[in-house]
Design an enzyme around this catalytic site. Sequence first.
Site, PDB file in Angstrom:
ATOM      1  N   ASP A   1     -18.535  31.520 -58.427  1.00 56.06           N
ATOM      2  CA  ASP A   1     -17.658  30.887 -57.440  1.00 56.06           C
ATOM      3  C   ASP A   1     -18.367  29.659 -56.875  1.00 56.06           C
ATOM      4  OD1 ASP A   1     -15.654  30.212 -55.778  1.00 56.06           O
ATOM      5  OD2 ASP A   1     -15.647  32.071 -54.616  1.00 56.06           O
ATOM      6  N   HIS A  22     -13.341  37.250 -49.828  1.00 57.38           N
ATOM      7  CA  HIS A  22     -12.744  36.089 -49.173  1.00 57.38           C
ATOM      8  C   HIS A  22     -11.802  36.546 -48.048  1.00 57.38           C
ATOM      9  CE1 HIS A  22     -13.494  33.574 -53.038  1.00 57.38           C
ATOM     10  NE2 HIS A  22     -14.578  33.763 -52.325  1.00 57.38           N
ATOM     11  N   LEU A  32      -9.626  35.243 -44.116  1.00 57.85           N
ATOM     12  CA  LEU A  32      -9.326  34.325 -43.021  1.00 57.85           C
ATOM     13  C   LEU A  32      -9.328  35.155 -41.739  1.00 57.85           C
ATOM     14  CD1 LEU A  32      -6.667  31.577 -42.971  1.00 57.85           C
ATOM     15  CD2 LEU A  32      -6.926  33.063 -41.006  1.00 57.85           C
ATOM     16  N   PRO A  86     -20.560  34.065 -41.527  1.00 55.15           N
ATOM     17  CA  PRO A  86     -19.596  35.155 -41.311  1.00 55.15           C
ATOM     18  C   PRO A  86     -20.298  36.509 -41.401  1.00 55.15           C
ATOM     19  CG  PRO A  86     -19.404  34.264 -43.541  1.00 55.15           C
ATOM     20  CD  PRO A  86     -20.453  33.445 -42.844  1.00 55.15           C
ATOM     21  N   MET A 118     -15.760  42.407 -41.018  1.00 56.70           N
ATOM     22  CA  MET A 118     -14.544  42.322 -40.203  1.00 56.70           C
ATOM     23  C   MET A 118     -14.540  43.245 -38.982  1.00 56.70           C
ATOM     24  SD  MET A 118     -11.752  43.818 -42.819  1.00 56.70           S
ATOM     25  CE  MET A 118     -12.139  45.049 -44.036  1.00 56.70           C
ATOM     26  N   SER A 150     -19.471  37.257 -36.196  1.00 63.23           N
ATOM     27  CA  SER A 150     -19.859  36.116 -37.012  1.00 63.23           C
ATOM     28  C   SER A 150     -20.616  35.183 -36.084  1.00 63.23           C
ATOM     29  CB  SER A 150     -18.629  35.415 -37.582  1.00 63.23           C
ATOM     30  OG  SER A 150     -17.990  36.247 -38.520  1.00 63.23           O
ATOM     31  N   HIS A 170     -26.444  33.252 -45.493  1.00 64.40           N
ATOM     32  CA  HIS A 170     -25.029  32.872 -45.619  1.00 64.40           C
ATOM     33  C   HIS A 170     -24.071  33.914 -45.078  1.00 64.40           C
ATOM     34  CE1 HIS A 170     -24.449  35.747 -48.810  1.00 64.40           C
ATOM     35  NE2 HIS A 170     -23.312  35.251 -49.210  1.00 64.40           N
ATOM     36  N   GLY A 227     -24.560  40.135 -46.000  1.00 63.84           N
ATOM     37  CA  GLY A 227     -25.112  40.699 -47.231  1.00 63.84           C
ATOM     38  C   GLY A 227     -24.638  42.127 -47.406  1.00 63.84           C
ATOM     39  N   LYS A 240      -6.852  39.362 -45.759  1.00 64.73           N
ATOM     40  CA  LYS A 240      -7.675  39.480 -46.969  1.00 64.73           C
ATOM     41  C   LYS A 240      -6.757  39.622 -48.176  1.00 64.73           C
ATOM     42  CE  LYS A 240     -11.607  41.529 -47.112  1.00 64.73           C
ATOM     43  NZ  LYS A 240     -12.595  40.462 -46.941  1.00 64.73           N
TER      44      LYS A 240
END
Lengths: 484, 142
Positions: free
Chosen positions: A99, A207, A209, A381, A384, A388, A407, A410, A483
């Site tokens: 990606d 991924h 939002l 990030p 959920m 973040s 990032h 993990g 998601k």
Amino acid sequence: MAGSIPLIRIDDVRWEIPVSFRKGMRVPGRIFCDEKNLPKIHTDQSLEQVVNVAFLPGIVNYAMAMPDIHWGYGFPIGGVAAMDPDEGGVVSPGGVGYDINCGVRMLRTNLTEPDIRPRIKELVGALFSRIPCGVGESGDIKLNRKEIRQVAREGSSWVIKQGFGEAHDLDHTEAGGCLEGADPQTVSERAYERGNDQLGTLGSGNHFLEVQVVDRIFEPETAACFGVAEGQITIMIHSGSRGFGYQICEDSLGMTRRALSKYGIHVPDIQLSCAPVHSSEGKQYLAAMRCAANFAWANRQCLTHLVREVFGAFLGKSPKDLGMDLVYDVSHNIAKFERFAVNGKEKMLCVHRKGATRAYAPGCEELPEAYRTTGQPVIIPGDMGRNSYLLAGTQQAMDETFGSCCHGAGRAMSRTAALKAARGHSVRKELEERGIFVMARGERGIAEEQPAAYKDVNEVVDIVSRAGLARKVARMRPLGVIKG
Amino acid sequence: MPYEIFEHTADIGLRLEAGNLEGLFRDAASGFFELSTDYAAFKNPSGETIQPVEMNFQEENAEELFMRWLQELLFFFSARRLVMVDIRFITLTPLMLKMKGSAVRFIPHKHAARYEIKAVTHHRFRVARTKSGWEAEVVFDV
């Protein structure tokens, strides 16, 4: 096995794998982690992957791994390695990942939690119905071959010209949302076919939002400069180059595998196949990878536009009146040419970040004027259910990690283990009881991405902060999640 | 199931054993599509347009041929949303594959979605002949 790899303690958050550990290592391994989280690293083969990366020709200083390190392909996730092209340095598609330019962006708003909380379910439902996500979902934006080539060459600026955002969004995007040197001729027909209906789609897997609320400020002045304050609603988008980038990586791995014998390069893992930066294969990969990177920035820009439209329609105000400005967009899967001091000499290096975020210090010329005194916004990030972070880059990162830090949280649990752990209870309901409303294409995805499947982002960020690789600016917690 | 799913930190692996090469390739296709969608629902399609699919390629060894097979399945599914419902191998040797088959289009919201497989990785990738046939391991990036 990873358990037998020696880790020499440098300080509370730095560990080293000596260069003498295995014949063929060109540099030591450097792991950023604390004593508490170290056992988690030993549960998979990620340290072995750090050792393997240290074999790559032209690698400078260290094969590095951030505290969110976990098992990847070739490189570990959380890996950073800089190669010197003048010393035979290589570029490796495995050091970027499938990606290409997967990354995160964060939008601020003028809204506060009371504006959103009572209607969060409706808002998440509106976002979910407008933003394509999940397996096989295509976007509303259909590109012909000429247009997708323009996206590949120009990135975010092309989609902004088509009306998907504001010109000032580019200032707040790493590299201005476009890597120079992207050559659409190097991209296969298959990649174009996979990508032509995926612009403006979120994807699936990890991924997401999120609609978040800022729940703690650590550096008020820096936060103010980033446009962020306690109690404020923010939005985080995590996506990448979709099928376009995956196909480019796949095509390139075949080419770099053949390059290994051509250039006499030995790698311990075929997924680390690579080519010298100055070789025709290296140049071809970089030209195609940049196309994917530009596609990813354009994708996140289109997603931003959709989010602004949904918020505007939902609240009956324009995105401008809602103050929906882009705080920043960072890539965490990329190879870029960046200038750093090596042994007192300035060098142009090919920096691979595979699950690692650029974290430039105050004063860096590449940063927009507004952030030049604060350092680059670094978006991390979590999962959920927890938090973040918004961090800022430091000089320590420039000096030690080629301007890089972690990032995300993990993964700590495999997908199958997460599914087993979720048996007999509903992760969705549990999150809802805690005030976090999730919409996804299925329960399975929610179970696999449940908070327990990840390391605690608070601990991961604490480690990079203690190591001086980034400064904590703000912490967010999720209110609503979509998601694929 | 003709395959076993094994764990990888962020992704999904398939472990396969089959009496012959055709079984290995067929089982891998089942595994791939079952990870991607409710494959059983495609086996008895009603009112769906069935599209013919042909593949014809050669590689230098069985490992590369198997990798190519999985990459082709991924491309057909990812780019064209096609799920193979009938696979007939005309020729299948460790170096060559000729296949004629048919496929049904995957429609989001109508068909169940599972994993979005991004790539067939080379990580731990293995194909080997055994006393009883063939075995293989593959990790998909999801």
